[in-house]
Every structure is written in structure tokens, then in C-alpha cells.
Design a protein around this motif. Structure first.
Motif, PDB file in Angstrom:
ATOM      1  N   LYS A  28      -3.859  -9.782  44.424  1.00  0.00           N
ATOM      2  CA  LYS A  28      -3.657  -9.323  45.799  1.00  0.00           C
ATOM      3  C   LYS A  28      -3.997  -7.831  45.940  1.00  0.00           C
ATOM      4  N   LYS A  29      -3.584  -7.043  44.924  1.00  0.00           N
ATOM      5  CA  LYS A  29      -3.897  -5.605  44.958  1.00  0.00           C
ATOM      6  C   LYS A  29      -5.410  -5.388  44.950  1.00  0.00           C
TER       7      LYS A  29
ATOM      8  N   MET B 191      -6.824  -6.257  48.260  1.00  0.00           N
ATOM      9  CA  MET B 191      -6.520  -5.188  49.222  1.00  0.00           C
ATOM     10  C   MET B 191      -7.450  -4.003  49.019  1.00  0.00           C
ATOM     11  N   TRP B 192      -7.619  -3.608  47.743  1.00  0.00           N
ATOM     12  CA  TRP B 192      -8.465  -2.455  47.441  1.00  0.00           C
ATOM     13  C   TRP B 192      -9.912  -2.724  47.872  1.00  0.00           C
TER      14      TRP B 192
ATOM     15  N   ASN C 274     -10.877  -4.562  50.363  1.00  0.00           N
ATOM     16  CA  ASN C 274     -10.937  -4.392  51.822  1.00  0.00           C
ATOM     17  C   ASN C 274     -10.905  -2.910  52.205  1.00  0.00           C
ATOM     18  N   ILE C 275     -10.070  -2.158  51.488  1.00  0.00           N
ATOM     19  CA  ILE C 275      -9.952  -0.718  51.786  1.00  0.00           C
ATOM     20  C   ILE C 275     -11.272  -0.020  51.461  1.00  0.00           C
ATOM     21  N   GLU C 276     -11.788  -0.318  50.280  1.00  0.00           N
ATOM     22  CA  GLU C 276     -13.013   0.342  49.812  1.00  0.00           C
ATOM     23  C   GLU C 276     -14.186   0.080  50.765  1.00  0.00           C
TER      24      GLU C 276
ATOM     25  N   ASN D 280     -13.940  -0.348  53.836  1.00  0.00           N
ATOM     26  CA  ASN D 280     -13.688   0.289  55.134  1.00  0.00           C
ATOM     27  C   ASN D 280     -13.719   1.806  55.103  1.00  0.00           C
ATOM     28  N   ILE D 281     -13.538   2.377  53.923  1.00  0.00           N
ATOM     29  CA  ILE D 281     -13.482   3.845  53.886  1.00  0.00           C
ATOM     30  C   ILE D 281     -14.895   4.409  53.902  1.00  0.00           C
TER      31      ILE D 281
ATOM     32  N   ASN E 107     -17.317   6.638  52.776  1.00  0.00           N
ATOM     33  CA  ASN E 107     -17.643   7.548  51.673  1.00  0.00           C
ATOM     34  C   ASN E 107     -18.558   8.670  52.109  1.00  0.00           C
TER      35      ASN E 107
ATOM     36  N   LYS F  88     -18.772  10.236  54.732  1.00  0.00           N
ATOM     37  CA  LYS F  88     -18.105  11.332  55.436  1.00  0.00           C
ATOM     38  C   LYS F  88     -17.718  12.452  54.470  1.00  0.00           C
ATOM     39  N   TYR F  89     -17.095  12.031  53.358  1.00  0.00           N
ATOM     40  CA  TYR F  89     -16.662  13.038  52.381  1.00  0.00           C
ATOM     41  C   TYR F  89     -17.836  13.614  51.599  1.00  0.00           C
TER      42      TYR F  89
ATOM     43  N   GLU G 228     -19.256  16.169  53.769  1.00  0.00           N
ATOM     44  CA  GLU G 228     -18.367  17.326  53.793  1.00  0.00           C
ATOM     45  C   GLU G 228     -18.457  18.114  52.495  1.00  0.00           C
ATOM     46  N   LYS G 229     -18.573  17.376  51.388  1.00  0.00           N
ATOM     47  CA  LYS G 229     -18.657  18.019  50.072  1.00  0.00           C
ATOM     48  C   LYS G 229     -19.945  18.839  49.988  1.00  0.00           C
TER      49      LYS G 229
ATOM     50  N   ARG H 267     -19.520  21.863  51.933  1.00  0.00           N
ATOM     51  CA  ARG H 267     -18.625  22.799  51.250  1.00  0.00           C
ATOM     52  C   ARG H 267     -19.340  23.490  50.085  1.00  0.00           C
TER      53      ARG H 267
END
Lengths: 186, 142
Positions: free
Chosen positions: B72-73, B76-77, B79-81, B83-84, B86, B88-89, B92-93, B96
Motif C-alpha cells: 500500500k505504501k 501511495m508513493w 501515485n505521489i511521485e 503527481n509531484i 519535478n 518545478k524544483y 528552481e534549482k 538558484r
């Protein structure tokens, strides 16, 4: 407990280690964020499950919490615990969720109302009764009770989490405890 | 009627004070008022005992309701991965890093500004002196 397990436990609880992972995640490291997810997901899911009393909603909110956390990571202040910050996001997500009446009714039709179905091997009957009684509380009162009596947050923190007055938080807690006592005495 | 209302209000107020008392947020004066009220009121006395027992029970509940399975973890990960964002950062990096590089350039010049100014001044004086001498000779010939 082996010495390796003890040292691992110390690393997990070390905020410096957690802050370093957050810094790495801020630099775009997905691996660091995955470590933060692995370390916090059970606690976040547990909170979501208790305040929503629905495992499907809890799973959905938990995922949303970490997606939000990634997007808002730059706003994290390094003066508080990362878990508390995640809890705050979880409560916000839950409140957004309960505002969406239509969404709730659709889900109830799809899955049927979930009641906490605890494994009898995990605790005593008393604890199971308590968990089931909590799941029957009105949503706002349940959220306050879980945050105050189980998670140990203060009314001031809860009022900030839920964007309500301290007096309202106290009133919700008073109501929740009263209903809980009635439910348990049945 | 008035007596009944007063009694009811006192009990309601006492219940709230009992909540505060159990949460450890009460003054000594209020504590004495509660004790005084409880001594003569069965309802509030029962409320105190029941609420006290309930809060103790609630505190024994574990912070983790149930262990999520590894499967399940991972789900979940996943689905999260997906959706995030990448990029964007990463953007930004990159911004920076560019900013840091510019800052380094600026700091290099600010660190050696007197040395660089000195060299520039010497070169300028040398150029003027050299050029000026030629000009003077040119004017002298004219």
C-alpha cells in the motif's frame, strides 16, 4: 532490540537528519522526499484515518498531504517538527474534503460507509470500542478530539490548524467527549 | 424557576471548568469552585469521574492506528511521485545555481576591487603618460 535498531531509531528521531533530508528535497531530490514519506506516512495515514473514519478518504488525503508538502516545502519553517507540519496539512485537506458534500455522498455510494474495522489482535476490546465510538462522532468534533486527546495538540494549535477560535475548539472537544461517553455507555 | 436556571447554568459552567481542569488549564480559585460544586452535585461529580476516565483511556490509544502494508505504501508513493512536479524544483534549482554563480562573480570583484582598481589606475596613468608624451612631442614639432 539490537544496537542497529537503536541507532536507526535515533537517526529517525534526530531533527537534524530530517532537516537535512528536507534541504535535499528542496534541492530537488526525490529520493530524500521519498525517505521523508516513508518515515512519516504511517503517522499521517493514522491521523487521516482517525479524523475521517474512512480508509479510502484517509488514503486519498494522505497522498494529497505529501503532494502538497512537496509543493509547499519551501514554506516549511525549520523551527517546528516536520510531522506537525504534515499534520497541519492533513487537517486542512480533511476540512476541504468535508466541505465537499457532493464528493462525500458519491464516495459513500461507491464504497458504503466505512467503519473502523480493527484487528482484534491489535488491542483490547475497550480500545476497539473507543476507536469505533470516535469514528461515529461528528467530523469537526472528531477532528478536535483526535488532535487534542490523542495527538496531544493544544487548543491554540488546533485553532490555527482548523482556522477556528480557541473557544470553538473547546466547545467541539466538550461536545465530542460528551457524545463519546454516551456512546460508550450504551 | 430562577433557582432551576441558576443551578442548570452552574452545572454547564462547571462542566466547562472541569474540562479545563482536566487539561491542566485552571486557576486555583476556579479549582476550589469546582470542588465546592462537585461536593454537592452528583451530576457534575459523575461528569468529572467519567471525563477523567475517558481522557485517560484516550491517551492510551496508540498514535498509529494500523500499519500500512508495504504494498500500500509503494502504491501511495507511486501515485505521489506521478503527481509531484519535478521540473518545478529542477527549474528552481537551475535558477538558484545561476544566482549563486552570479553572486560568486560579484563577490570575486568586490573582494579584489582595490587591487583591480589599482591596476586599472596604473594602466590608465601609463597610457596617458605615454600618449601625452607623444602629443607633447607632436605639438612641439608643430
Amino acid at each position: 532490540m539490537s544496537s542497529q535498531a537503536v541507532s536507526l531509531n535515533l537517526i529517525v528521531k534526530n531533527p537534524d537528519e530530517e532537516f537535512r533530508l528536507i534541504e535535499e528535497a528542496l534541492d530537488g531530490s526525490c529520493d530524500a522526499f521519498k525517505t521523508l514519506f516513508t518515515r512519516n506516512v504511517t503517522r499521517v495515514y493514522s491521523l487521516c484515518l482517525r479524523i475521517s473514519a474512512d480508509q479510502y478518504i484517509a488514503e486519498e488525503i494522505t497522498q494529497e498531504v505529501f503532494i502538497n508538502a512537496w509543493e509547499k516545502l519551501r514554506s516549511f519553517q525549520f523551527d517546528s517538527k516536520f510531522s506537525s507540519w504534515l499534520h497541519r496539512i492533513a487537517v486542512n485537506q480533511f476540512l476541504m474534503h468535508i466541505r465537499s458534500e457532493k464528493r462525500n455522498s458519491e464516495r459513500e455510494e461507491e464504497y458504503g460507509k466505512y467503519r473502523l474495522n480493527h484487528d482484534t489482535n491489535r488491542g483490547t476490546d475497550n480500545k476497539i470500542d473507543l476507536e469505533n465510538a470516535i469514528s461515529k462522532l461528528p467530523s469537526q468534533a472528531r477532528a478536535v478530539l483526535v488532535l487534542y486527546d490523542i495527538e496531544g495538540y493544544k487548543h491554540k494549535e488546533i485553532s490555527e490548524f482548523m482556522n477556528i477560535e480557541i473557544g470553538t475548539s473547546k466547545a467541539h472537544l466538550h461536545r465530542a467527549r460528551k457524545i463519546l461517553k454516551e456512546e460508550l455507555s450504551k | 424557576m430562577n433557582t432551576y436556571n441558576l443551578e442548570k447554568n452552574n452545572c454547564e459552567k462547571t462542566e466547562l471548568l472541569i474540562d479545563d481542569s482536566l487539561d491542566g488549564m485552571i486557576s486555583l480559585i476556579d479549582k476550589e469552585l469546582i470542588e465546592e460544586h462537585i461536593a454537592g452535585c452528583t451530576k457534575c461529580s459523575e461528569y468529572y469521574s467519567a471525563t477523567s476516565a475517558l481522557t485517560k483511556n484516550l491517551k492510551t490509544l496508540p498514535s498509529e492506528v494500523s500499519g500500512l502494508s508495504v504494498q500500500k505504501k509503494n502504491e501511495m508513493w507511486g501515485n505521489i511521485e506521478s503527481n509531484i512536479d519535478n521540473s518545478k524544483y529542477e527549474n528552481e534549482k537551475a535558477k538558484r545555481d545561476k544566482y549563486d554563480a552570479d553572486e560568486n562573480k560579484i563577490s570575486f570583484f568586490s573582494h579584489y576591487k582595490y587591487f583591480i582598481s589599482g591596476i586599472a589606475a596604473v594602466l590608465l596613468i601609463g597610457f596617458i603618460a605615454e600618449h601625452g608624451e607623444h602629443q607633447l612631442l607632436h605639438f612641439a614639432k608643430d
